[in-house]
Design a protein around this motif. Structure first.
Motif, PDB file in Angstrom:
ATOM      1  N   ARG A 177       0.821  -1.225   0.000  1.00 41.31           N
ATOM      2  CA  ARG A 177       0.000   0.000   0.000  1.00 41.31           C
ATOM      3  C   ARG A 177       0.844   1.258   0.000  1.00 41.31           C
ATOM      4  O   ARG A 177       0.442   2.277  -0.550  1.00 41.31           O
ATOM      5  CB  ARG A 177      -0.930   0.009   1.207  1.00 41.31           C
ATOM      6  N   ARG A 178       1.987   1.168   0.607  1.00 40.87           N
ATOM      7  CA  ARG A 178       2.875   2.333   0.683  1.00 40.87           C
ATOM      8  C   ARG A 178       3.255   2.848  -0.709  1.00 40.87           C
ATOM      9  O   ARG A 178       3.467   4.036  -0.907  1.00 40.87           O
ATOM     10  CB  ARG A 178       4.125   1.921   1.456  1.00 40.87           C
TER      11      ARG A 178
ATOM     12  N   PHE B 291      12.121   8.908 -19.292  1.00 41.21           N
ATOM     13  CA  PHE B 291      11.404   9.535 -18.186  1.00 41.21           C
ATOM     14  C   PHE B 291      10.987   8.490 -17.152  1.00 41.21           C
ATOM     15  O   PHE B 291      11.147   8.697 -15.947  1.00 41.21           O
ATOM     16  CB  PHE B 291      10.166  10.291 -18.678  1.00 41.21           C
ATOM     17  N   ALA B 292      10.423   7.367 -17.618  1.00 41.76           N
ATOM     18  CA  ALA B 292       9.968   6.321 -16.694  1.00 41.76           C
ATOM     19  C   ALA B 292      11.126   5.788 -15.863  1.00 41.76           C
ATOM     20  O   ALA B 292      10.976   5.541 -14.653  1.00 41.76           O
ATOM     21  CB  ALA B 292       9.305   5.186 -17.475  1.00 41.76           C
ATOM     22  N   ALA B 293      12.287   5.630 -16.476  1.00 46.88           N
ATOM     23  CA  ALA B 293      13.445   5.127 -15.739  1.00 46.88           C
ATOM     24  C   ALA B 293      13.923   6.144 -14.700  1.00 46.88           C
ATOM     25  O   ALA B 293      14.265   5.776 -13.569  1.00 46.88           O
ATOM     26  CB  ALA B 293      14.565   4.774 -16.712  1.00 46.88           C
ATOM     27  N   VAL B 294      13.932   7.426 -15.053  1.00 48.61           N
ATOM     28  CA  VAL B 294      14.321   8.465 -14.089  1.00 48.61           C
ATOM     29  C   VAL B 294      13.318   8.516 -12.944  1.00 48.61           C
ATOM     30  O   VAL B 294      13.691   8.592 -11.771  1.00 48.61           O
ATOM     31  CB  VAL B 294      14.443   9.847 -14.782  1.00 48.61           C
ATOM     32  N   TYR B 295      12.036   8.457 -13.274  1.00 49.36           N
ATOM     33  CA  TYR B 295      10.978   8.457 -12.264  1.00 49.36           C
ATOM     34  C   TYR B 295      11.157   7.286 -11.305  1.00 49.36           C
ATOM     35  O   TYR B 295      11.092   7.445 -10.084  1.00 49.36           O
ATOM     36  CB  TYR B 295       9.618   8.392 -12.960  1.00 49.36           C
ATOM     37  N   ALA B 296      11.396   6.100 -11.856  1.00 48.48           N
ATOM     38  CA  ALA B 296      11.559   4.907 -11.027  1.00 48.48           C
ATOM     39  C   ALA B 296      12.806   4.998 -10.152  1.00 48.48           C
ATOM     40  O   ALA B 296      12.765   4.636  -8.969  1.00 48.48           O
ATOM     41  CB  ALA B 296      11.614   3.666 -11.908  1.00 48.48           C
ATOM     42  N   GLU B 297      13.902   5.485 -10.715  1.00 50.07           N
ATOM     43  CA  GLU B 297      15.133   5.638  -9.928  1.00 50.07           C
ATOM     44  C   GLU B 297      14.929   6.628  -8.786  1.00 50.07           C
ATOM     45  O   GLU B 297      15.354   6.391  -7.661  1.00 50.07           O
ATOM     46  CB  GLU B 297      16.289   6.104 -10.821  1.00 50.07           C
ATOM     47  N   PHE B 298      14.265   7.739  -9.092  1.00 51.38           N
ATOM     48  CA  PHE B 298      14.037   8.753  -8.057  1.00 51.38           C
ATOM     49  C   PHE B 298      13.138   8.211  -6.948  1.00 51.38           C
ATOM     50  O   PHE B 298      13.441   8.385  -5.764  1.00 51.38           O
ATOM     51  CB  PHE B 298      13.417  10.009  -8.677  1.00 51.38           C
ATOM     52  N   LEU B 299      12.034   7.568  -7.315  1.00 55.63           N
ATOM     53  CA  LEU B 299      11.137   7.038  -6.284  1.00 55.63           C
ATOM     54  C   LEU B 299      11.786   5.921  -5.481  1.00 55.63           C
ATOM     55  O   LEU B 299      11.545   5.807  -4.280  1.00 55.63           O
ATOM     56  CB  LEU B 299       9.832   6.540  -6.905  1.00 55.63           C
TER      57      LEU B 299
ATOM     58  N   GLY C 138      13.145   4.198  -0.622  1.00 53.31           N
ATOM     59  CA  GLY C 138      13.976   3.089  -0.157  1.00 53.31           C
ATOM     60  C   GLY C 138      13.460   1.742  -0.617  1.00 53.31           C
ATOM     61  O   GLY C 138      13.402   0.792   0.165  1.00 53.31           O
ATOM     62  N   ALA C 139      13.085   1.670  -1.869  1.00 55.43           N
ATOM     63  CA  ALA C 139      12.523   0.441  -2.428  1.00 55.43           C
ATOM     64  C   ALA C 139      13.261   0.083  -3.712  1.00 55.43           C
ATOM     65  O   ALA C 139      13.955   0.919  -4.283  1.00 55.43           O
ATOM     66  CB  ALA C 139      11.035   0.647  -2.720  1.00 55.43           C
ATOM     67  N   PRO C 140      13.096  -1.142  -4.182  1.00 58.11           N
ATOM     68  CA  PRO C 140      13.719  -1.507  -5.459  1.00 58.11           C
ATOM     69  C   PRO C 140      13.136  -0.714  -6.628  1.00 58.11           C
ATOM     70  O   PRO C 140      11.934  -0.404  -6.652  1.00 58.11           O
ATOM     71  CB  PRO C 140      13.390  -2.997  -5.620  1.00 58.11           C
TER      72      PRO C 140
ATOM     73  N   THR D 163      12.497  -1.630  -9.635  1.00 55.90           N
ATOM     74  CA  THR D 163      11.530  -2.356 -10.467  1.00 55.90           C
ATOM     75  C   THR D 163      10.094  -2.200 -10.001  1.00 55.90           C
ATOM     76  O   THR D 163       9.169  -2.337 -10.801  1.00 55.90           O
ATOM     77  CB  THR D 163      11.864  -3.854 -10.539  1.00 55.90           C
ATOM     78  N   LEU D 164       9.894  -1.916  -8.711  1.00 53.28           N
ATOM     79  CA  LEU D 164       8.530  -1.699  -8.215  1.00 53.28           C
ATOM     80  C   LEU D 164       7.861  -0.518  -8.912  1.00 53.28           C
ATOM     81  O   LEU D 164       6.653  -0.501  -9.112  1.00 53.28           O
ATOM     82  CB  LEU D 164       8.528  -1.437  -6.708  1.00 53.28           C
ATOM     83  N   PHE D 165       8.649   0.459  -9.297  1.00 47.58           N
ATOM     84  CA  PHE D 165       8.117   1.653  -9.947  1.00 47.58           C
ATOM     85  C   PHE D 165       8.325   1.628 -11.454  1.00 47.58           C
ATOM     86  O   PHE D 165       7.559   2.224 -12.203  1.00 47.58           O
ATOM     87  CB  PHE D 165       8.759   2.900  -9.347  1.00 47.58           C
ATOM     88  N   LEU D 166       9.374   0.941 -11.886  1.00 46.77           N
ATOM     89  CA  LEU D 166       9.688   0.916 -13.313  1.00 46.77           C
ATOM     90  C   LEU D 166       8.676   0.103 -14.116  1.00 46.77           C
ATOM     91  O   LEU D 166       8.232   0.539 -15.176  1.00 46.77           O
ATOM     92  CB  LEU D 166      11.091   0.353 -13.540  1.00 46.77           C
ATOM     93  N   THR D 167       8.314  -1.049 -13.635  1.00 46.03           N
ATOM     94  CA  THR D 167       7.415  -1.918 -14.404  1.00 46.03           C
ATOM     95  C   THR D 167       6.073  -1.252 -14.683  1.00 46.03           C
ATOM     96  O   THR D 167       5.653  -1.197 -15.837  1.00 46.03           O
ATOM     97  CB  THR D 167       7.246  -3.271 -13.700  1.00 46.03           C
ATOM     98  N   PRO D 168       5.378  -0.718 -13.679  1.00 50.38           N
ATOM     99  CA  PRO D 168       4.105  -0.049 -13.998  1.00 50.38           C
ATOM    100  C   PRO D 168       4.278   1.227 -14.816  1.00 50.38           C
ATOM    101  O   PRO D 168       3.442   1.544 -15.657  1.00 50.38           O
ATOM    102  CB  PRO D 168       3.503   0.286 -12.637  1.00 50.38           C
ATOM    103  N   ALA D 169       5.372   1.946 -14.595  1.00 48.51           N
ATOM    104  CA  ALA D 169       5.568   3.210 -15.313  1.00 48.51           C
ATOM    105  C   ALA D 169       6.016   2.989 -16.749  1.00 48.51           C
ATOM    106  O   ALA D 169       5.648   3.746 -17.639  1.00 48.51           O
ATOM    107  CB  ALA D 169       6.596   4.080 -14.586  1.00 48.51           C
ATOM    108  N   LEU D 170       6.793   1.963 -16.984  1.00 47.09           N
ATOM    109  CA  LEU D 170       7.379   1.758 -18.307  1.00 47.09           C
ATOM    110  C   LEU D 170       6.559   0.802 -19.161  1.00 47.09           C
ATOM    111  O   LEU D 170       6.195   1.120 -20.294  1.00 47.09           O
ATOM    112  CB  LEU D 170       8.798   1.217 -18.155  1.00 47.09           C
ATOM    113  N   LEU D 171       6.270  -0.347 -18.633  1.00 44.73           N
ATOM    114  CA  LEU D 171       5.672  -1.383 -19.469  1.00 44.73           C
ATOM    115  C   LEU D 171       4.197  -1.176 -19.767  1.00 44.73           C
ATOM    116  O   LEU D 171       3.759  -1.392 -20.894  1.00 44.73           O
ATOM    117  CB  LEU D 171       5.892  -2.758 -18.836  1.00 44.73           C
TER     118      LEU D 171
END
Length: 144
Positions: A23-24, A60-68, A73-75, A77-85
């Motif tokens: 949920r976080r 952009f998606a990769a930068v967003y995922a790296e920043f988040l 403090g999370a991996p 891929t948790l942000f990259l997969t939904p943002a990119l794929l």
């Protein structure tokens, strides 16, 4: 345009729910899908075509995922997969490429296969460039 943004968000949210993202992270990850779609649509209006908009949105998606990932403090891929794929997968041209292969219409199949390859190349290049710079930055920071 609004429909594409909303469906990118809901598609990414659905993906996160199916894979039981904590949920976080449940709001931040699908927002990446929405923003990536917005970057793609803006890039299409600037450059047209497939390759450059896909590359820009993927970067952009990769930068967003790296920043988040850094912020929360999370991996990554948790942000990259939904943002990119979710917003960038070339479903339509891939479907039609296969459709025309089955119908043995090689010219149309080749055209849609070329479009699919352009999307894939743009996605791969955009994300790879950001990852390369992020890894170099981490390496410089680690080794001083």
């Amino acid at each position: 345009m609004i429909t594409q943004l909303v469906t990118s968000f809901t598609g990414a949210l659905g993906f996160c729910l199916v894979f039981r993202l904590r949920r976080r992270y449940l709001f931040a990850a699908p927002v990446g899908g929405l923003l990536t779609c917005g970057v793609y649509l803006a890039a299409v209006s600037i450059w047209g075509g497939i390759l450059m908009p896909s590359l820009a949105a993927s970067a952009f998606a990769a930068v967003y995922a790296e920043f988040l990932a850094w912020l929360m403090g999370a991996p990554t891929t948790l942000f990259l997969t939904p943002a990119l794929l979710i917003p960038l997968i070339p479903g339509r041209p891939l479907y039609y490429a296969m459709y025309y292969v089955v119908r043995q219409e090689s010219e149309l199949a080749q055209d849609f296969a070329r479009q699919t390859a352009e999307y894939a190349l743009g996605i791969a290049l955009g994300a790879s460039l950001v990852w390369a710079f992020a890894n170099m930055r981490r390496s410089w920071k680690h080794h001083g």
